[in-house]
Scaffold this active site. Structure first.
Site, PDB file in Angstrom:
ATOM      1  N   GLN A 126       0.831  -1.205   0.000  1.00 28.83           N
ATOM      2  CA  GLN A 126       0.000   0.000   0.000  1.00 28.83           C
ATOM      3  C   GLN A 126       0.865   1.253   0.000  1.00 28.83           C
ATOM      4  OE1 GLN A 126      -2.360   0.428   3.558  1.00 28.83           O
ATOM      5  NE2 GLN A 126      -3.826   1.783   2.590  1.00 28.83           N
ATOM      6  N   GLY A 127       0.662   2.145  -0.971  1.00 27.75           N
ATOM      7  CA  GLY A 127       1.397   3.395  -1.060  1.00 27.75           C
ATOM      8  C   GLY A 127       0.513   4.581  -0.734  1.00 27.75           C
ATOM      9  N   TYR A 128       0.187   4.746   0.524  1.00 26.46           N
ATOM     10  CA  TYR A 128      -0.640   5.870   0.972  1.00 26.46           C
ATOM     11  C   TYR A 128       0.205   6.906   1.725  1.00 26.46           C
ATOM     12  CZ  TYR A 128      -5.392   4.187  -0.110  1.00 26.46           C
ATOM     13  OH  TYR A 128      -6.554   3.813  -0.748  1.00 26.46           O
ATOM     14  N   SER A 129       0.740   6.525   2.893  1.00 25.04           N
ATOM     15  CA  SER A 129       1.435   7.480   3.756  1.00 25.04           C
ATOM     16  C   SER A 129       2.711   8.011   3.118  1.00 25.04           C
ATOM     17  CB  SER A 129       1.782   6.822   5.103  1.00 25.04           C
ATOM     18  OG  SER A 129       0.614   6.494   5.820  1.00 25.04           O
ATOM     19  N   GLU A 244      -9.876  -1.397   5.345  1.00 26.92           N
ATOM     20  CA  GLU A 244      -8.651  -1.514   6.132  1.00 26.92           C
ATOM     21  C   GLU A 244      -8.944  -1.364   7.611  1.00 26.92           C
ATOM     22  OE1 GLU A 244      -4.208   0.508   6.649  1.00 26.92           O
ATOM     23  OE2 GLU A 244      -5.680   1.465   5.348  1.00 26.92           O
ATOM     24  N   SER A 380      -5.485   7.654  12.537  1.00 23.60           N
ATOM     25  CA  SER A 380      -5.399   7.592  14.000  1.00 23.60           C
ATOM     26  C   SER A 380      -6.788   7.550  14.627  1.00 23.60           C
ATOM     27  CB  SER A 380      -4.623   8.807  14.530  1.00 23.60           C
ATOM     28  OG  SER A 380      -5.381   9.986  14.361  1.00 23.60           O
ATOM     29  N   ASN A 381      -6.852   7.042  15.850  1.00 21.10           N
ATOM     30  CA  ASN A 381      -8.151   6.928  16.518  1.00 21.10           C
ATOM     31  C   ASN A 381      -8.799   8.289  16.734  1.00 21.10           C
ATOM     32  OD1 ASN A 381      -7.713   4.221  16.525  1.00 21.10           O
ATOM     33  ND2 ASN A 381      -7.780   3.948  18.742  1.00 21.10           N
ATOM     34  N   GLU A 382      -7.970   9.328  16.884  1.00 21.44           N
ATOM     35  CA  GLU A 382      -8.533  10.677  17.015  1.00 21.44           C
ATOM     36  C   GLU A 382      -9.242  11.093  15.729  1.00 21.44           C
ATOM     37  OE1 GLU A 382      -5.535   9.953  19.995  1.00 21.44           O
ATOM     38  OE2 GLU A 382      -5.459   9.788  17.815  1.00 21.44           O
TER      39      GLU A 382
END
Length: 395
Positions: A126-129, A244, A380-382
């Site tokens: 996966q090339g996201y971040s 995901e 992130s959960n936030e």
């Protein structure tokens, strides 16, 4: 709490257990149970066994090679695999890209790529971040400029899990720098063997090579590898992320982890009694078990909705938050239960036998620290709380 299954569901569970008993080797199960990193060959071997049985892509429709299971059957399969300590199915092709191609890919793309995901011809990553684009994924800067029948890709991706094994990567790339951030992104399938791609390992605190940086320098990618429409990739990216996040929840892994924790807590002594009888520790175990049982129900509702033709919505964010919190709490309690046995190299200076053996003790701390990432990656959960507030509360 045990779920009440129908006779047909009980028969299916027996079928899954029989398959696992016949096909999952004791050595491989032991490695998974101890939290060891698996080799590429071990992951591919398990992938091939599941595919041969028709159980690899258990959430895919039958027309593309799925088994046609209902929500309960999917739950049973995942639960039994976790309890047997079977390897995790590598999610990037099967659980992430596959659903995107089925919904947004061309007929030619589906016919070409989906069978190759199943038979293992392609290993996807996966090339996201990017270094400056994590939770703010819409700020990706890796560019793709159209040049005739190709795009020329330049930029960098990071935290690319298992990218060292992959021959393909699905990427978010910026195809319009003038457009609003989310409007100028496209979804591109890139061959990792293309000239101009460099992979650099990122070694984690436990010394493992799990994640990577990927650099693109004038990489040529056929326009035919564009999924959907140019500059509409943000829509496809969000769709993928719902799958995901549901996968990150890891209900089965939490079930297996809790069973392991209970065994440890029964063996470890605290003030002359099993740790499981310590009021404070027992209360924390009870709370995480209650949370896990509640999450099982939510997970089954999401699976049922998807099976009916829908897609995970805000529920996937709920599962991601609670699922990662539960897994982290179980790992935290496991490390606490191990006490000094979780310290590295203690077995070199102590004659005492740690609960569940040296390997489990040695991995307790590293598993705890490695999985602090669960509440960060995949959004992130936030960020997930913001998504829930917008989608459900309209804030």
């Amino acid at each position: 709490m045990d779920l009440n299954f129908t006779p047909q569901e009980e028969a299916f569970r027996d079928e899954v257990r029989a398959f696992l008993a016949q096909n999952l080797s004791a050595d491989l199960s032991a490695k998974v149970r101890a939290g060891e990193h698996l080799s590429k060959a071990e992951m591919e071997g398990w992938h091939a066994k599941l595919n041969a049985r028709g159980w690899l892509a258990n959430h895919w429709p039958e027309e593309w090679g799925g088994p046609g299971w209902n929500a309960v059957e999917k739950f049973i399969f995942e639960n039994e695999c976790a309890l047997a300590h079977a390897p995790r199915i590598v999610p990037f092709g099967v659980s992430m890209l596959g659903p995107v191609l089925m919904k947004y890919g061309s007929e030619a793309q589906k016919a070409h790529w989906l069978p190759r995901i199943l038979d293992g011809s392609d290993w996807w990553c996966q090339g996201y971040s990017e270094p400056g684009s994590g939770s703010d994924l819409a700020s990706v800067k890796t560019s793709a400029v159209r040049d005739g029948d190709h795009y020329i890709v330049n930029g960098q991706k990071t935290w690319t899990t298992l990218g060292q094994h992959a021959n393909m990567i699905f990427c978010l790339v910026r195809t319009d720098r003038e457009a609003k951030s989310q409007s100028g992104i496209s979804f591109l399938l890139v061959d990792m063997t293309s000239p101009g791609i460099e992979i650099r390992p990122i070694i984690t605190l436990d010394g493992a090579h799990e994640v990577n940086e990927v650099f693109f320098t004038d990489v040529k990618v056929p326009v035919a590898n564009l999924v959907g429409e140019e500059n509409k990739g943000w829509t496809y990216a969000k769709y993928l992320l719902t799958y995901e996040r549901t996968n990150i929840a890891g209900v089965g892994f939490s079930v297996a982890g809790l069973e392991k924790l209970k065994v440890i807590a029964d063996r470890v002594r605290c003030n002359g009694k099993p740790l499981s009888q310590d009021p404070l520790f027992a209360a924390r175990m009870a709370k995480v078990e209650i949370d896990l049982e509640n999450m099982k129900t939510t997970n089954m509702r999401v699976i049922a909705a998807v099976a009916g033709g829908g897609a995970p919505g805000a529920e996937s964010s709920m599962l991601k938050i609670r699922g990662t919190e539960i897994r982290q709490e179980i790992l935290s309690l496991t490390r606490r239960a191990m006490g000094p046995y979780a310290a590295p190299y203690l077995q070199d200076v102590s004659d005492a036998e740690p609960p569940l053996g040296d390997e489990a003790a040695a991995k307790a701390a590293s598993s705890y620290f490695n999985n602090r990432k669960l509440s960060i990656f995949g959004g992130s959960n936030e960020i997930q709380k913001n998504i829930i507030s917008k989608m459900i509360l309209g804030l």
